[in-house]
Scaffold this motif. Structure first.
Motif, PDB file in Angstrom:
ATOM      1  N   MET A   1       0.831  -1.175   0.000  1.00 25.04           N
ATOM      2  CA  MET A   1       0.000   0.000   0.000  1.00 25.04           C
ATOM      3  C   MET A   1       0.882   1.245   0.000  1.00 25.04           C
ATOM      4  N   PHE A   2       0.422   2.291  -0.623  1.00 27.11           N
ATOM      5  CA  PHE A   2       1.190   3.523  -0.751  1.00 27.11           C
ATOM      6  C   PHE A   2       0.400   4.709  -0.229  1.00 27.11           C
ATOM      7  N   LYS A   3       1.128   5.745   0.134  1.00 24.68           N
ATOM      8  CA  LYS A   3       0.513   6.971   0.636  1.00 24.68           C
ATOM      9  C   LYS A   3       0.991   8.134  -0.236  1.00 24.68           C
ATOM     10  N   VAL A   4       0.064   8.969  -0.656  1.00 23.06           N
ATOM     11  CA  VAL A   4       0.387  10.134  -1.460  1.00 23.06           C
ATOM     12  C   VAL A   4       0.200  11.368  -0.594  1.00 23.06           C
ATOM     13  N   GLU A   5       1.214  12.230  -0.591  1.00 24.29           N
ATOM     14  CA  GLU A   5       1.133  13.467   0.180  1.00 24.29           C
ATOM     15  C   GLU A   5       1.294  14.648  -0.770  1.00 24.29           C
ATOM     16  N   PHE A   6       0.481  15.670  -0.547  1.00 27.60           N
ATOM     17  CA  PHE A   6       0.526  16.873  -1.367  1.00 27.60           C
ATOM     18  C   PHE A   6       1.053  18.026  -0.529  1.00 27.60           C
ATOM     19  N   ASP A   7       2.035  18.745  -1.055  1.00 25.99           N
ATOM     20  CA  ASP A   7       2.575  19.917  -0.384  1.00 25.99           C
ATOM     21  C   ASP A   7       1.627  21.085  -0.673  1.00 25.99           C
ATOM     22  N   GLU A   8       0.850  21.465   0.317  1.00 23.85           N
ATOM     23  CA  GLU A   8      -0.173  22.492   0.141  1.00 23.85           C
ATOM     24  C   GLU A   8       0.418  23.854  -0.220  1.00 23.85           C
TER      25      GLU A   8
ATOM     26  N   CYS B   1      -6.219  22.650  -3.353  1.00 21.92           N
ATOM     27  CA  CYS B   1      -5.125  21.680  -3.267  1.00 21.92           C
ATOM     28  C   CYS B   1      -5.650  20.305  -3.645  1.00 21.92           C
ATOM     29  N   ALA B   2      -4.780  19.511  -4.257  1.00 18.89           N
ATOM     30  CA  ALA B   2      -5.150  18.135  -4.591  1.00 18.89           C
ATOM     31  C   ALA B   2      -5.280  17.325  -3.311  1.00 18.89           C
ATOM     32  N   LYS B   3      -6.113  16.283  -3.363  1.00 24.07           N
ATOM     33  CA  LYS B   3      -6.258  15.385  -2.228  1.00 24.07           C
ATOM     34  C   LYS B   3      -6.659  14.006  -2.732  1.00 24.07           C
ATOM     35  N   ILE B   4      -6.449  13.020  -1.883  1.00 25.86           N
ATOM     36  CA  ILE B   4      -6.856  11.652  -2.202  1.00 25.86           C
ATOM     37  C   ILE B   4      -8.313  11.489  -1.774  1.00 25.86           C
ATOM     38  N   LYS B   5      -9.149  11.004  -2.676  1.00 31.45           N
ATOM     39  CA  LYS B   5     -10.562  10.829  -2.343  1.00 31.45           C
ATOM     40  C   LYS B   5     -10.909   9.391  -1.995  1.00 31.45           C
ATOM     41  N   ALA B   6      -9.969   8.464  -2.219  1.00 32.52           N
ATOM     42  CA  ALA B   6     -10.225   7.054  -1.906  1.00 32.52           C
ATOM     43  C   ALA B   6      -8.902   6.328  -1.731  1.00 32.52           C
ATOM     44  N   ASP B   7      -8.927   5.212  -1.011  1.00 35.16           N
ATOM     45  CA  ASP B   7      -7.738   4.371  -0.890  1.00 35.16           C
ATOM     46  C   ASP B   7      -7.494   3.667  -2.215  1.00 35.16           C
ATOM     47  N   GLY B   8      -6.303   3.175  -2.376  1.00 39.72           N
ATOM     48  CA  GLY B   8      -6.030   2.372  -3.555  1.00 39.72           C
ATOM     49  C   GLY B   8      -4.852   2.825  -4.381  1.00 39.72           C
ATOM     50  N   CYS B   9      -3.998   3.690  -3.848  1.00 38.42           N
ATOM     51  CA  CYS B   9      -2.810   4.120  -4.580  1.00 38.42           C
ATOM     52  C   CYS B   9      -1.920   2.905  -4.841  1.00 38.42           C
ATOM     53  N   ILE B  10      -1.499   2.762  -6.090  1.00 39.44           N
ATOM     54  CA  ILE B  10      -0.637   1.645  -6.463  1.00 39.44           C
ATOM     55  C   ILE B  10       0.832   2.056  -6.568  1.00 39.44           C
ATOM     56  N   GLY B  11       1.123   3.317  -6.282  1.00 39.34           N
ATOM     57  CA  GLY B  11       2.503   3.795  -6.282  1.00 39.34           C
ATOM     58  C   GLY B  11       3.114   3.918  -7.662  1.00 39.34           C
ATOM     59  N   CYS B  12       2.303   4.118  -8.685  1.00 40.87           N
ATOM     60  CA  CYS B  12       2.812   4.179 -10.061  1.00 40.87           C
ATOM     61  C   CYS B  12       3.619   5.449 -10.326  1.00 40.87           C
ATOM     62  N   GLY B  13       3.306   6.518  -9.597  1.00 43.39           N
ATOM     63  CA  GLY B  13       4.049   7.763  -9.742  1.00 43.39           C
ATOM     64  C   GLY B  13       3.588   8.661 -10.869  1.00 43.39           C
ATOM     65  N   CYS B  14       2.511   8.313 -11.537  1.00 43.75           N
ATOM     66  CA  CYS B  14       2.023   9.150 -12.636  1.00 43.75           C
ATOM     67  C   CYS B  14       1.714  10.567 -12.163  1.00 43.75           C
ATOM     68  N   CYS B  15       1.112  10.681 -11.009  1.00 43.74           N
ATOM     69  CA  CYS B  15       0.753  11.996 -10.479  1.00 43.74           C
ATOM     70  C   CYS B  15       1.992  12.849 -10.216  1.00 43.74           C
ATOM     71  N   ALA B  16       2.990  12.265  -9.580  1.00 38.30           N
ATOM     72  CA  ALA B  16       4.212  12.988  -9.257  1.00 38.30           C
ATOM     73  C   ALA B  16       4.989  13.361 -10.517  1.00 38.30           C
ATOM     74  N   THR B  17       4.940  12.508 -11.518  1.00 37.30           N
ATOM     75  CA  THR B  17       5.657  12.761 -12.762  1.00 37.30           C
ATOM     76  C   THR B  17       5.103  13.975 -13.501  1.00 37.30           C
ATOM     77  N   VAL B  18       3.782  14.141 -13.505  1.00 36.99           N
ATOM     78  CA  VAL B  18       3.180  15.248 -14.260  1.00 36.99           C
ATOM     79  C   VAL B  18       3.077  16.542 -13.463  1.00 36.99           C
ATOM     80  N   CYS B  19       3.338  16.493 -12.162  1.00 38.69           N
ATOM     81  CA  CYS B  19       3.187  17.690 -11.326  1.00 38.69           C
ATOM     82  C   CYS B  19       4.265  18.723 -11.668  1.00 38.69           C
ATOM     83  N   PRO B  20       3.867  19.889 -12.177  1.00 42.42           N
ATOM     84  CA  PRO B  20       4.850  20.909 -12.547  1.00 42.42           C
ATOM     85  C   PRO B  20       5.455  21.626 -11.338  1.00 42.42           C
ATOM     86  N   ASP B  21       4.875  21.440 -10.176  1.00 42.06           N
ATOM     87  CA  ASP B  21       5.327  22.163  -8.988  1.00 42.06           C
ATOM     88  C   ASP B  21       6.046  21.273  -7.973  1.00 42.06           C
TER      89      ASP B  21
END
Length: 75
Positions: A1-8, A40-60
């Motif tokens: 299981m993975f956890k995604v954190e967003f820097d507000e 700010c972005a947030k996680i709306k449900a469990d189930g992150c697979i740790g693919c990193g797609c979100c982090a890869t496209v984040c310009p900030d």
């Protein structure tokens, strides 16, 4: 299981991470405007697979993914 954190302080609610997430578990919270006035972005449900797609496209560089063992996932 993975956890995604967003820097507000960095997130500007562009929505690229939500669009890139293959599981569809990221959404933009426009009610959370205390920090940058944009929301700010947030996680709306469990189930992150740790693919990193979100982090890869984040310009900030506002997204960090960690595994259950607390080790950061390198993308």
């Amino acid at each position: 299981m993975f956890k995604v954190e967003f820097d507000e302080k960095r997130c500007k609610a562009c929505g690229l991470c939500a669009a890139a997430c293959p599981r569809g578990i990221i959404e933009i919270d426009y009610n959370k405007v205390e920090v940058n006035g944009l929301g700010c972005a947030k996680i709306k449900a469990d189930g992150c697979i740790g693919c990193g797609c979100c982090a890869t496209v984040c310009p900030d560089i506002a997204i960090r993914i960690t595994a259950e063992d607390k080790k950061e996932v390198n993308i």
